[in-house]
Design an enzyme around this catalytic site. Sequence first.
Site, PDB file in Angstrom:
ATOM      1  CG  HIS A 145      38.482  32.333  36.188  1.00 41.04           C
ATOM      2  ND1 HIS A 145      39.215  33.432  36.434  1.00 41.04           N
ATOM      3  CD2 HIS A 145      39.519  31.458  36.106  1.00 41.04           C
ATOM      4  CE1 HIS A 145      40.230  33.352  36.604  1.00 41.04           C
ATOM      5  NE2 HIS A 145      40.640  32.031  36.412  1.00 41.04           N
ATOM      6  NE  ARG A 175      26.784  31.649  26.372  1.00 39.54           N
ATOM      7  CZ  ARG A 175      27.305  32.213  27.412  1.00 39.54           C
ATOM      8  NH1 ARG A 175      26.052  32.854  27.973  1.00 39.54           N
ATOM      9  NH2 ARG A 175      28.175  32.241  27.912  1.00 39.54           N
ATOM     10  CE  LYS A 218      37.850  31.757  25.524  1.00 43.55           C
ATOM     11  NZ  LYS A 218      37.635  32.284  26.772  1.00 43.55           N
ATOM     12  CD  GLU A 238      44.101  37.409  27.195  1.00 40.19           C
ATOM     13  OE1 GLU A 238      43.381  37.153  26.284  1.00 40.19           O
ATOM     14  OE2 GLU A 238      43.529  37.446  28.343  1.00 40.19           O
TER      15      GLU A 238
END
Length: 494
Positions: free
Chosen positions: A233, A289, A114, A198
Amino acid sequence: MRVAIVNRGEVAVRIIRACQELGYASILIHSTPDKHTTAYRIADETYELEGQAAADTYLRIDSVVNACKNVRADLVHPGFGFLSENAAFAQALEEAGLTFIGPSAHSIALAGNKIKAKELAHKAGVPTVPSITNLDSDPQKQLEQARSIGFPCIIKAAAGGGGKGMKVVRKDSEFFEQLESASREAKAAFGSSTVFIEKFLETPRHIEVQIFGDKKGNLLHFFERECTIQRRHQKIFEETPSPSVNDSLRKSICEAALSLATAAHYYNAGTVEFLLDGDRFYFMELNTRLQVEHTVTELVCGVDLVKLQIEVAQGHELPFGQADIIQRGHALEVRVYAEDSARGFLPSIGKLTEVKLPLGPQRRFDFGFESGDEITPFYDPMIGKVITWATSRRDNLARMYATLCDTVVFGIHTNIEFLKDVLINEKFERNQVSTRFLDQEYQNGFTPLPPTPEQETEIKKALSSSQGPEAQFETKSSAHEALVRSPWSEVWRA
Ligand code: ADP
């Protein structure tokens, strides 16, 4: 052409169907318990990886590559989950002379980290959520770094995925504990303890763009999907077009997705995920994907993304250009899970005594199991997906509700009643939602209503004629009590 499919459940079925249409042989590489699934029954050939747990079967790169060689596959489709975003797997296949149906190992590795993906987004001029990716080794400095972003912030694993290991920090005093716990979880789940911080957006929406490239350098997008309705999530409802995006935002977000894909030299199917906060969007990650929710894009854009993946993997050029792709009508997907919504959404396992997916206008059922199959504790609890299409979102919500009323999954608990409850929620209908909507609306879980007297009569009839676990009911004093407690009750009310 021979296509090996290293996956299970509904996605394996989806890929086999694409192979059938292309006239290619499908070979299912599967674990021992997955002999009792639809994919096993419809594949042209099968090859067993002995074992049950994913770690002993679908995740074993050496045995999977060997299996693909043994069955003389030309191409290998990884589906989603398992090895689908594993660069070492893609590399190992290429080295064995087999074609991986997906992007290059290089793109997978880049997107899988990430932190690297964020750097790529910066370079491509795509906005990202404010973050600290180079955490200092000195704890005091780490805290200062977190403060510079401001609380609440979210700590994420650099190698993370599947919504795992993310920790929200609301104030200074929680920081070190959460940092420690996030690193520990990251190490256990992904083998690397690297984390980053973040800014946490309180009420964002999740918008993603389907991108697609060929090996000749052509890249296109198939517009956006909205996947804001999530539980812990994990996406549950997915729709396109997004009701939160107007034409100008759509144009900028799709262009941003293409800039990122271009910078990653991307080919095959991919998804660029964004968080939308008001009218500002931020890059979150690139999934390398096919997505679970590719179906809604297929219905609205009139394209078969899986066939396209197989064609592009062989080096064929994309058969159309951007101007040929348009959005028509509205598509919605809901994920049907084997879980008990009344008991904190715990996974529910057992035999599916009856599965009925009745035909109807503009309904699509992507399922991996039929009556008599078993839901085991070894894998993801998703049984299948229900997808509907209509000319407008409003009509489509009604169509999905009617479709779920007809959907019969007996023998275990499912979330079908829960899905119906969300569909008639006024805030959902009006699109007044954020990614925290379900967690806020269903803080105390969800308990389906008890059956009406008419439903009860129907349930009794079904039970008396069933091959199910009757012994369990004989001991109950009243039929009602037995039915309410039985694993059939909730599914009947679906
Ligand atoms: P994973 O790769 O594990 O799926 P993501 O980074 O894609 O993790 O995030 C998954 C979900 O977590 C998002 O869809 C969103 O709901 C939530 N999320 C992630 N980052 C943030 C953030 N900075 N602020 C608020 N919510 C976030």
